[in-house]
Design a protein around this motif. Structure first.
Motif, PDB file in Angstrom:
ATOM      1  N   UNK A 221       8.989  25.750  16.187  1.00  0.00           N
ATOM      2  CA  UNK A 221      10.088  24.800  16.267  1.00  0.00           C
ATOM      3  C   UNK A 221      11.207  25.193  17.214  1.00  0.00           C
ATOM      4  N   UNK A 222      11.050  26.300  17.947  1.00  0.00           N
ATOM      5  CA  UNK A 222      12.152  26.758  18.792  1.00  0.00           C
ATOM      6  C   UNK A 222      12.411  25.805  19.955  1.00  0.00           C
ATOM      7  N   UNK A 223      11.362  25.202  20.515  1.00  0.00           N
ATOM      8  CA  UNK A 223      11.576  24.234  21.602  1.00  0.00           C
ATOM      9  C   UNK A 223      12.475  23.096  21.134  1.00  0.00           C
ATOM     10  N   UNK A 224      12.169  22.540  19.969  1.00  0.00           N
ATOM     11  CA  UNK A 224      12.965  21.419  19.463  1.00  0.00           C
ATOM     12  C   UNK A 224      14.394  21.868  19.165  1.00  0.00           C
ATOM     13  N   UNK A 225      14.540  23.096  18.670  1.00  0.00           N
ATOM     14  CA  UNK A 225      15.878  23.645  18.433  1.00  0.00           C
ATOM     15  C   UNK A 225      16.656  23.727  19.739  1.00  0.00           C
ATOM     16  N   UNK A 226      16.010  24.227  20.794  1.00  0.00           N
ATOM     17  CA  UNK A 226      16.684  24.358  22.086  1.00  0.00           C
ATOM     18  C   UNK A 226      17.072  22.990  22.648  1.00  0.00           C
ATOM     19  N   UNK A 227      16.235  21.988  22.453  1.00  0.00           N
ATOM     20  CA  UNK A 227      16.561  20.641  22.919  1.00  0.00           C
ATOM     21  C   UNK A 227      17.711  20.044  22.114  1.00  0.00           C
ATOM     22  N   UNK A 228      17.738  20.319  20.813  1.00  0.00           N
ATOM     23  CA  UNK A 228      18.857  19.870  19.983  1.00  0.00           C
ATOM     24  C   UNK A 228      20.156  20.491  20.461  1.00  0.00           C
ATOM     25  N   UNK A 229      20.099  21.738  20.881  1.00  0.00           N
ATOM     26  CA  UNK A 229      21.292  22.415  21.385  1.00  0.00           C
ATOM     27  C   UNK A 229      21.813  21.757  22.653  1.00  0.00           C
ATOM     28  N   UNK A 230      20.912  21.337  23.543  1.00  0.00           N
ATOM     29  CA  UNK A 230      21.359  20.603  24.733  1.00  0.00           C
ATOM     30  C   UNK A 230      21.992  19.279  24.324  1.00  0.00           C
ATOM     31  N   UNK A 231      21.385  18.591  23.361  1.00  0.00           N
ATOM     32  CA  UNK A 231      21.974  17.345  22.863  1.00  0.00           C
ATOM     33  C   UNK A 231      23.379  17.582  22.304  1.00  0.00           C
ATOM     34  N   UNK A 232      23.593  18.737  21.672  1.00  0.00           N
ATOM     35  CA  UNK A 232      24.934  19.062  21.168  1.00  0.00           C
ATOM     36  C   UNK A 232      25.966  18.982  22.282  1.00  0.00           C
TER      37      UNK A 232
END
Length: 351
Positions: A221-232
């Motif tokens: 799930x780290x890819x999705x976490x990293x993408x969520x961080x960009x969305x932040x």
């Protein structure tokens, strides 16, 4: 996608709303006859004007996670709902990326300098300085905010690195970095390095994040976490709608940060896996061993150095290592302080 030659910084913002462009930023002609150039992607939103967010990866050629996550982020951008512009440089140092090295190549025809120590560079300098100059002159000055991705080959990393939090501007940058949503934020009293891409960009008024995250082995799930961080960041800058997704608990540490390197080359045997990333372990916990493949002698035993050791970076897989390779970055969790939840997360910037 057809690429256009980027001949000046004005082109970056001269992109039609709701469209994407790929530019090639020229650097130099190599002795082989090839043109050394940097790919620059521009995605301009169709929801109106807004800030310019930069995403930069592979300033070091072995830091490939940034290139990967920037590709995913740019592919999933919804331009219809985006206000402002995202400028992405997935491979800032193509020469180092080709050789898979931290510095610019490893042969007699390259200078083997660290790109993240030479900004703003020099158009008539070493090839590494020319790469920095091309980015400084044509990209960095056009940004309002920048996320600069760093990791290392064969290691896994997940924390945010900040230089100072005492002045109002430093505190603002500190809070901006917290939007990355990492469990650990480490604060240097002063920036220990000169010539970094974020150091130069900050001098130009750009709000910067050093994203120490990624690696070749990562938790599910780290890819999705990293993408969520960009969305932040897109949300905080007012570029897309919504509120950032932040952890319930973030720790800040000052002082007590140890980079544990491999002293002797050989076979590396990890004692903890990627599940220990962003965890805290007791002092003396065995982290890994280096064994001589010829004599079978244990050359080095690496243990957690602090009474309570926060694992910022680790080497999670079996492999071959050389003297000086990164093994672990450990923070002194006995100095950690829990941060109050970030509630003032909006960072409006001029369009």
């Amino acid at each position: 996608m057809t690429a256009a030659l980027l001949t000046g910084p004005a082109q970056l913002l001269d992109v039609a709303p709701g469209t994407r462009r790929l530019f090639h930023l020229p650097v130099a002609r190599r002795a082989s006859g090839e043109d050394l150039r940097i790919a620059v992607h521009v995605a301009r939103g169709g929801a109106g004007d807004g800030p310019v967010l930069g995403l930069v990866g592979a300033v070091h050629g072995d830091a490939i996670f940034g290139s990967h996550i920037i590709r995913l982020a740019m592919e999933r951008l919804d331009l219809a709902g985006l206000a402002g512009t995202v400028v992405a440089v997935p491979v800032a140092n193509p020469v180092a990326f080709e050789s898979g090295t931290r510095t610019t190549g490893q042969g007699w025809n390259t200078d083997m300098n660290n790109l993240n120590r030479v900004f703003p560079g020099a158009a008539d300098g070493w090839v590494t300085q020319q790469l920095a100059a091309a980015l400084s002159e044509n990209v960095l000055g056009r940004l309002d905010a920048l996320i600069d991705y760093h990791c290392g080959a064969n290691t896994s990393i997940n924390y945010t690195l900040v230089s100072g939090d005492s002045t109002p501007e430093q505190k603002r940058t500190f809070d901006f970095n917290r939007l990355m949503g990492c469990d650990f934020v480490y604060v240097h009293d002063v920036n220990p390095y000169s010539g970094t891409i974020t150091g130069y960009a900050a001098e130009q008024g750009v709000l910067c994040v050093v994203a120490e995250q990624g690696g070749n082995v990562l938790p599910d799930g780290f890819d999705e976490l990293a993408l969520t961080r960009i969305d932040n960041y897109l949300k905080a800058l007012g570029m897309i709608d919504g509120e950032p997704v932040l952890p319930d608990r973030q720790l800040v540490m000052r002082g007590g940060r140890t980079l544990q390197r491999v002293v002797h080359g050989g076979l590396f045997y990890p004692a903890v896996g990627v599940e220990a990333l962003s965890a805290t372990v007791p002092g003396g916990t065995l982290l890994g061993r280096v064994v001589d493949p010829h004599s079978f002698e244990v050359l080095q035993t690496i243990t957690a150095p602090y009474e309570s050791s926060a694992i910022f970076q680790l080497r999670p897989a079996f492999g071959q290592v050389n003297p000086g390779d990164y093994a672990y970055i450990i923070g002194d969790a006995t100095r950690a302080a829990e941060l109050p939840r970030l509630t003032d997360w909006r960072f409006p910037l001029p369009a």
